[in-house]
Design a protein around this motif. Structure first.
Motif, PDB file in Angstrom:
ATOM      1  N   ALA A 149       3.640  -7.815  -5.031  1.00  0.00           N
ATOM      2  CA  ALA A 149       4.995  -7.835  -4.469  1.00  0.00           C
ATOM      3  C   ALA A 149       5.534  -6.423  -4.195  1.00  0.00           C
ATOM      4  CB  ALA A 149       5.943  -8.580  -5.410  1.00  0.00           C
ATOM      5  N   GLY A 150       4.780  -5.400  -4.597  1.00  0.00           N
ATOM      6  CA  GLY A 150       5.182  -4.036  -4.272  1.00  0.00           C
ATOM      7  C   GLY A 150       6.087  -3.358  -5.278  1.00  0.00           C
ATOM      8  N   PHE A 151       6.101  -3.834  -6.538  1.00  0.00           N
ATOM      9  CA  PHE A 151       6.910  -3.161  -7.558  1.00  0.00           C
ATOM     10  C   PHE A 151       6.265  -1.822  -7.912  1.00  0.00           C
ATOM     11  CE2 PHE A 151       8.347  -7.411  -7.869  1.00  0.00           C
ATOM     12  CZ  PHE A 151       9.586  -7.405  -8.480  1.00  0.00           C
ATOM     13  N   LEU A 366      -2.473   0.116   6.036  1.00  0.00           N
ATOM     14  CA  LEU A 366      -2.196  -1.322   5.943  1.00  0.00           C
ATOM     15  C   LEU A 366      -1.552  -1.663   4.598  1.00  0.00           C
ATOM     16  CD1 LEU A 366      -2.393  -4.187   7.106  1.00  0.00           C
ATOM     17  CD2 LEU A 366      -4.734  -4.314   6.234  1.00  0.00           C
ATOM     18  N   ALA A 367      -2.048  -1.047   3.513  1.00  0.00           N
ATOM     19  CA  ALA A 367      -1.474  -1.300   2.181  1.00  0.00           C
ATOM     20  C   ALA A 367       0.000  -0.887   2.158  1.00  0.00           C
ATOM     21  CB  ALA A 367      -2.262  -0.541   1.111  1.00  0.00           C
ATOM     22  N   GLU A 368       0.306   0.236   2.789  1.00  0.00           N
ATOM     23  CA  GLU A 368       1.693   0.701   2.838  1.00  0.00           C
ATOM     24  C   GLU A 368       2.563  -0.284   3.618  1.00  0.00           C
ATOM     25  OE1 GLU A 368       3.788   4.825   4.152  1.00  0.00           O
ATOM     26  OE2 GLU A 368       1.826   4.969   3.190  1.00  0.00           O
ATOM     27  N   GLU A 369       2.016  -0.773   4.709  1.00  0.00           N
ATOM     28  CA  GLU A 369       2.730  -1.754   5.541  1.00  0.00           C
ATOM     29  C   GLU A 369       3.007  -3.039   4.753  1.00  0.00           C
ATOM     30  OE1 GLU A 369       1.366  -4.115   9.418  1.00  0.00           O
ATOM     31  OE2 GLU A 369       0.768  -2.006   9.483  1.00  0.00           O
ATOM     32  N   LEU A 370       2.038  -3.436   3.920  1.00  0.00           N
ATOM     33  CA  LEU A 370       2.172  -4.674   3.131  1.00  0.00           C
ATOM     34  C   LEU A 370       2.847  -4.420   1.781  1.00  0.00           C
ATOM     35  CD1 LEU A 370      -1.397  -6.168   3.779  1.00  0.00           C
ATOM     36  CD2 LEU A 370       0.754  -6.953   4.799  1.00  0.00           C
ATOM     37  N   THR A 371       3.268  -3.179   1.522  1.00  0.00           N
ATOM     38  CA  THR A 371       3.849  -2.757   0.232  1.00  0.00           C
ATOM     39  C   THR A 371       3.059  -3.281  -0.977  1.00  0.00           C
ATOM     40  OG1 THR A 371       5.480  -4.555   0.214  1.00  0.00           O
ATOM     41  CG2 THR A 371       6.215  -2.414   1.088  1.00  0.00           C
ATOM     42  N   MET A 372       1.834  -2.773  -1.087  1.00  0.00           N
ATOM     43  CA  MET A 372       1.038  -3.073  -2.285  1.00  0.00           C
ATOM     44  C   MET A 372       0.018  -1.955  -2.475  1.00  0.00           C
ATOM     45  SD  MET A 372      -1.720  -6.052  -1.311  1.00  0.00           S
ATOM     46  CE  MET A 372      -0.517  -7.254  -0.785  1.00  0.00           C
ATOM     47  N   PRO A 373      -0.497  -1.760  -3.710  1.00  0.00           N
ATOM     48  CA  PRO A 373      -1.507  -0.726  -3.926  1.00  0.00           C
ATOM     49  C   PRO A 373      -2.786  -1.024  -3.133  1.00  0.00           C
ATOM     50  CG  PRO A 373      -0.602  -1.510  -6.019  1.00  0.00           C
ATOM     51  CD  PRO A 373      -0.139  -2.455  -4.956  1.00  0.00           C
ATOM     52  N   GLN A 374      -3.431   0.044  -2.633  1.00  0.00           N
ATOM     53  CA  GLN A 374      -4.657  -0.135  -1.847  1.00  0.00           C
ATOM     54  C   GLN A 374      -5.713  -0.928  -2.607  1.00  0.00           C
ATOM     55  OE1 GLN A 374      -6.227   3.580  -0.142  1.00  0.00           O
ATOM     56  NE2 GLN A 374      -4.216   4.504  -0.523  1.00  0.00           N
ATOM     57  N   GLU A 375      -5.863  -0.641  -3.930  1.00  0.00           N
ATOM     58  CA  GLU A 375      -6.948  -1.292  -4.680  1.00  0.00           C
ATOM     59  C   GLU A 375      -6.727  -2.786  -4.841  1.00  0.00           C
ATOM     60  OE1 GLU A 375      -4.194   0.623  -7.798  1.00  0.00           O
ATOM     61  OE2 GLU A 375      -4.979   1.101  -5.812  1.00  0.00           O
TER      62      GLU A 375
END
Length: 426
Positions: A149-151, A366-375
């Motif tokens: 969820a990007g916390f 893409l991870a930044e766009e989806l607001t989540m860690p790359q891993e």
């Protein structure tokens, strides 16, 4: 009896702990409320079969998901066994179980079959729960949900504060949970750890649904629940801290011999290996190759507090390694499976290095766009393997099939395949 006030109705989007703001970018910053006492007080610790049977009956009759947590004694005891298990379920309240007194909790595991278990950082607790017969068929991981969820902060305390507006007591997570009897403040802390876990799960489910990520989270949770137990590590002695300083095979042999001797002693005494001999001391002796006990005693980690008998046992280990024939000495470096370390790519295969650079940049964006860690979007190891040995024909079908082969979930394949096809074709 203390009854904590209920969280505000809009609590799923509170941002006191760094929660993703809603679409309008609003954030609620009311002062969080300290959570001082479990709703029904601290339950007695379950330490006999009769009390366990009552808990099993109560939890089988409860409703909804069950919050589960376990406390280990890492840094104090050998291994990762559970020394306290905490559960909470609607209609059953909270239970604190002593798995030393009740080492077989398979009856409880069976009573909760088919029930969703709510854990925070599930992969940390599942191995020690499995040892005592508790294996979930389905789960919800509140830490992983927070990541997806990007916390920015996904510790239990930060999540409970950010999402629900309550402050959990800190300070007992790293204590020696093998202590008996367990002090009341520790038991209070342990009970509060599961107090709001189901509330947190419900709020995070809403937030994931709002972001269109709930199905992704479910696929992740199913993968954790279905994962087999981890294989024992090959050559665990190679993970000794400071190993990068040890270059020669004879020295590696000393590390291995000291590590294995320490492990046997630690297991026999049921103490953490680091309490028997530090990693730094193992590396010191390997580099110095001391000729006798006197030379060993002069090294860091073997000083005045160590008795003669202890010094002799470590020197004996050093001597055993020194006496080994060359053929029996360990080879430097672990046998590498998969691609070499990325820093070597530019020399070995410049085209692969270029692919990796492009793929990493694409995954990061893409991870930044989806607001989540790359891993959490895709594991770095998967990206490396794909870039080192890409499919002969690079297209959505071949890249997607390769990702599935490396264990990527359907949602990950769907999200990253287009950007990886572009990066690999560049």
């Amino acid at each position: 009896m203390y009854h904590p006030p209920q969280p505000p109705a809009d609590s799923s989007l509170r941002t006191t702990g760094g929660t993703p703001p809603d679409d309008a970018g609003s954030s609620v910053t009311e002062a969080p409320i300290p959570l001082l006492e479990p709703r029904e007080g601290i339950p007695p610790v379950v330490a006999d079969e009769a009390a366990l049977a009552r808990v099993i009956a109560a939890f089988a009759a409860g409703s909804g998901p069950v919050a589960v947590d376990a406390e280990r004694a890492s840094g104090y005891r050998y291994g990762q066994r559970a020394y306290l298990v905490q559960l909470r379920r609607e209609g059953a309240g909270t239970a604190l179980i002593d798995p030393v007194a009740c080492p077989d909790l398979s009856g409880l595991g069976e009573a909760l079959a088919g029930v969703e278990w709510v854990l925070h950082a599930a992969t940390q607790d599942l191995p020690c729960l499995r040892e005592i017969g508790m294996v979930p068929s389905s789960l919800f991981d509140t830490e992983l949900a927070g990541r997806l969820a990007g916390f920015p902060r996904v510790g239990l305390g930060a999540m409970v504060e950010g999402v629900l507006g309550f402050v959990l007591e800190k300070g007992h997570s790293a204590v020696d949970w093998s202590t008996r009897p367990l002090p009341e403040p520790w038991l209070r802390y342990a009970a509060l750890d599961v107090e709001l876990l189901v509330d947190l799960r419900d709020a995070l489910e809403k937030e994931l649904d709002r972001q269109g990520k709930l199905e992704w989270a479910r696929q992740e949770f199913d993968a954790i629940a279905a994962a087999p137990p981890a294989e024992p590590r090959k050559d665990p002695w190679r993970r000794t801290s400071g190993m990068h300083k040890v270059r020669r095979r004879r020295q590696l042999g000393v590390v291995r011999e000291l590590w294995e001797t320490r492990d046997r002693i630690a297991q026999k005494r049921d103490v953490s290996p680091g309490k028997v001999l530090s990693d730094a001391a193992i590396v010191e002796a390997a580099l110095a190759l001391p000729a006798n006990v006197h030379a060993l005693a002069a090294l860091n980690g073997y000083g005045h507090r160590m008795g003669r008998r202890q010094l002799e046992q470590w020197q004996a280990a050093v001597d055993r390694a020194k006496a080994l024939p060359d053929a029996a000495l360990p080879q430097p470096g672990q046998p590498v499976t998969g691609p070499p370390p990325p820093r070597a790519w530019a020399d070995k295969d410049p085209a692969a290095a270029a692919r990796l650079s492009a793929a990493r940049a694409a995954v990061s964006a893409l991870a930044e766009e989806l607001t989540m860690p790359q891993e959490n979007l895709i594991t770095p190891d998967t990206v490396r393997r794909l870039c080192w040995e890409p499919p002969k024909t690079v297209d959505a079908e071949s890249v997607g099939a390769a990702l599935v082969g490396y264990g990527a979930r359907p949602w990950q394949v769907e999200q990253v395949t287009p950007v990886l096809v572009t990066a690999l074709s560049a």
